[in-house]
Motif scaffolding. Structure first.
Motif, PDB file in Angstrom:
ATOM      1  N   UNK A   1       1.253  -1.117  -0.200  1.00  0.00           N
ATOM      2  CA  UNK A   1      -0.002   0.179   0.192  1.00  0.00           C
ATOM      3  C   UNK A   1       0.768   1.327   0.412  1.00  0.00           C
ATOM      4  N   UNK A   2       2.294   0.985  -0.046  1.00  0.00           N
ATOM      5  CA  UNK A   2       2.564   2.417   0.663  1.00  0.00           C
ATOM      6  C   UNK A   2       3.197   2.510  -0.670  1.00  0.00           C
ATOM      7  N   UNK A   3       2.890   2.058  -2.005  1.00  0.00           N
ATOM      8  CA  UNK A   3       3.477   2.097  -3.240  1.00  0.00           C
ATOM      9  C   UNK A   3       2.451   3.356  -3.973  1.00  0.00           C
ATOM     10  N   UNK A   4       1.072   3.425  -3.372  1.00  0.00           N
ATOM     11  CA  UNK A   4      -0.577   4.384  -3.571  1.00  0.00           C
ATOM     12  C   UNK A   4      -1.046   3.756  -4.577  1.00  0.00           C
ATOM     13  N   UNK A   5      -1.014   4.425  -6.167  1.00  0.00           N
ATOM     14  CA  UNK A   5      -1.637   3.978  -7.162  1.00  0.00           C
ATOM     15  C   UNK A   5      -0.789   3.665  -7.807  1.00  0.00           C
TER      16      UNK A   5
ATOM     17  N   UNK B   1     -14.265   3.058  -5.105  1.00  0.00           N
ATOM     18  CA  UNK B   1     -15.198   2.674  -4.492  1.00  0.00           C
ATOM     19  C   UNK B   1     -14.612   3.406  -3.064  1.00  0.00           C
ATOM     20  N   UNK B   2     -12.818   3.502  -2.661  1.00  0.00           N
ATOM     21  CA  UNK B   2     -12.136   3.536  -1.786  1.00  0.00           C
ATOM     22  C   UNK B   2     -12.108   5.484  -1.774  1.00  0.00           C
ATOM     23  N   UNK B   3     -12.087   6.672  -2.526  1.00  0.00           N
ATOM     24  CA  UNK B   3     -11.719   8.052  -2.450  1.00  0.00           C
ATOM     25  C   UNK B   3     -13.352   8.802  -2.765  1.00  0.00           C
ATOM     26  N   UNK B   4     -13.364   9.515  -2.090  1.00  0.00           N
ATOM     27  CA  UNK B   4     -14.159  10.040  -2.443  1.00  0.00           C
ATOM     28  C   UNK B   4     -14.204  11.469  -2.972  1.00  0.00           C
ATOM     29  N   UNK B   5     -13.321  11.262  -3.973  1.00  0.00           N
ATOM     30  CA  UNK B   5     -13.275  11.929  -4.915  1.00  0.00           C
ATOM     31  C   UNK B   5     -12.850  11.359  -6.240  1.00  0.00           C
ATOM     32  N   UNK B   6     -14.562  10.877  -6.056  1.00  0.00           N
ATOM     33  CA  UNK B   6     -14.941  10.051  -7.836  1.00  0.00           C
ATOM     34  C   UNK B   6     -16.357  10.155  -8.603  1.00  0.00           C
TER      35      UNK B   6
ATOM     36  N   UNK C   1      -3.899  12.670  -5.644  1.00  0.00           N
ATOM     37  CA  UNK C   1      -3.019  12.121  -4.576  1.00  0.00           C
ATOM     38  C   UNK C   1      -4.785  12.282  -3.030  1.00  0.00           C
ATOM     39  N   UNK C   2      -4.043  11.323  -1.885  1.00  0.00           N
ATOM     40  CA  UNK C   2      -4.832  11.340  -0.958  1.00  0.00           C
ATOM     41  C   UNK C   2      -6.309  12.433  -1.084  1.00  0.00           C
ATOM     42  N   UNK C   3      -5.182  14.446  -1.371  1.00  0.00           N
ATOM     43  CA  UNK C   3      -6.327  15.017  -0.866  1.00  0.00           C
ATOM     44  C   UNK C   3      -7.097  15.213  -2.722  1.00  0.00           C
ATOM     45  N   UNK C   4      -7.068  14.820  -3.834  1.00  0.00           N
ATOM     46  CA  UNK C   4      -7.218  14.855  -4.370  1.00  0.00           C
ATOM     47  C   UNK C   4      -6.838  15.564  -5.939  1.00  0.00           C
TER      48      UNK C   4
ATOM     49  N   UNK D   1       2.579  14.310  -8.737  1.00  0.00           N
ATOM     50  CA  UNK D   1       4.032  14.648  -8.778  1.00  0.00           C
ATOM     51  C   UNK D   1       4.446  13.266  -9.135  1.00  0.00           C
ATOM     52  N   UNK D   2       4.886  13.994 -10.390  1.00  0.00           N
ATOM     53  CA  UNK D   2       6.020  12.660 -11.141  1.00  0.00           C
ATOM     54  C   UNK D   2       7.554  12.034 -10.095  1.00  0.00           C
ATOM     55  N   UNK D   3       8.270  13.613  -9.625  1.00  0.00           N
ATOM     56  CA  UNK D   3       8.903  13.224  -9.439  1.00  0.00           C
ATOM     57  C   UNK D   3       8.889  12.222  -8.537  1.00  0.00           C
ATOM     58  N   UNK D   4       7.455  12.248  -7.634  1.00  0.00           N
ATOM     59  CA  UNK D   4       7.019  11.541  -6.157  1.00  0.00           C
ATOM     60  C   UNK D   4       7.136  10.380  -6.690  1.00  0.00           C
ATOM     61  N   UNK D   5       6.444   9.526  -8.347  1.00  0.00           N
ATOM     62  CA  UNK D   5       6.520   8.168  -8.517  1.00  0.00           C
ATOM     63  C   UNK D   5       7.690   7.993  -8.903  1.00  0.00           C
ATOM     64  N   UNK D   6       7.594   8.970 -10.035  1.00  0.00           N
ATOM     65  CA  UNK D   6       9.127   8.208 -10.377  1.00  0.00           C
ATOM     66  C   UNK D   6      10.048   7.553  -9.299  1.00  0.00           C
TER      67      UNK D   6
END
Length: 272
Positions: free
Chosen positions: A64-68, A151-156, A165-168, A172-177
């Protein structure tokens, strides 16, 4: 200290300026930029993961730490959608149902996604070229992954980002890289994993499974605008089975090493 590629772009810009000046008769003679000679360009080696490497990466990304990241890798490998296109993807352009829908005034077939926008260098914008505007089929596995995310996010909502992000907010490309690089090392891949390598993976896998050349061009957005305009639901359904095979290969359990059933030398002597 600049790369040959960067200096080539600078020379092209200067050449365009001088060319325009000559056309307006502001200068005479040859274009000064045309006399510039640059060193030979040596491009970095382009990697394409094997199915085993891609499968190991997908397994690592279950954390889960890798997010999406896992969902994005599955989508990119099975459809060739680029990172910037996924970063700009909105829920209104994703059809997770078995019925056609309308988005942006156009038909969106069942279980498909429309690529219409990207997010690049912290800005939303149009795609690289007209051919990159396309509709891609979604495999059943990717549909389930996206349904679970939605189904898990309120930003749907229709305008919300699929991969935010979790805030919708936009990712960030650098973070995902960095996340992807970390996962690549954990998966035992001996080279730096980048988002673009998944487009090469799709092209290689699609060719291996027998997808027609024209279909591969359409899927990767390399076809002409005319071909894109003639894109139909029939084309999508013809390509979907190949994409399903690609996804199935990524999600297949790791193969177990073959067992040696031959008796060992000591055992043969004991038996004798």
């Amino acid at each position: 200290g600049l790369s040959v590629q960067t200096v080539t772009h600078i020379r092209s810009g200067l050449s365009a300026i001088f060319g325009r000046a000559a056309a307006l008769r502001l200068i005479e003679g040859i274009n000064p930029a045309s006399a510039i000679r640059l060193p030979r360009m040596v491009r970095r080696e382009r990697h394409c993961p094997t199915e085993q490497e891609a499968r190991a990466l997908v397994t690592v990304l279950e954390d889960k730490s890798y997010g999406c990241c896992r969902a994005m890798v599955l989508l990119s490998c099975s459809s060739s959608i680029h990172f910037s296109e996924m970063a700009g993807l909105r829920w209104k352009r994703v059809n997770l149902t078995d019925a056609p829908a309308i988005t942006d005034g156009k038909n969106l077939p069942a279980y498909s996604v429309a690529v219409e926008e990207n997010f690049y260098r912290k800005e939303f914008g149009s795609l690289k070229n007209a051919a990159r505007k396309r509709i891609e089929p979604l495999t059943p596995e990717v549909v389930e992954v996206l349904r679970s995310m939605k189904s898990r996010t309120e930003f749907n909502g229709p305008e919300d980002l699929v991969f935010g992000t979790d805030a919708g907010k936009p990712i960030d490309e650098d973070v995902m890289r960095r996340r992807l690089g970390k996962a690549g090392k954990a998966a035992g891949i001996g080279w730096r994993v980048t988002w673009h390598c998944f487009r090469r993976y799709f092209a290689s896998a699609a060719d291996r499974f027998g997808m027609q050349t024209e279909d591969r061009k359409l899927a990767m957005g390399h076809a002409s605008e005319e071909m894109t305009q003639h894109y139909t639901t029939t084309d999508i359904e013809r390509r979907r089975p190949i994409m399903c095979q690609i996804t199935a290969g990524l999600l297949a359990p790791a193969a177990k090493p073959a067992q040696n059933t031959k008796s060992l030398p000591n055992e043969e002597r004991i038996s004798a």
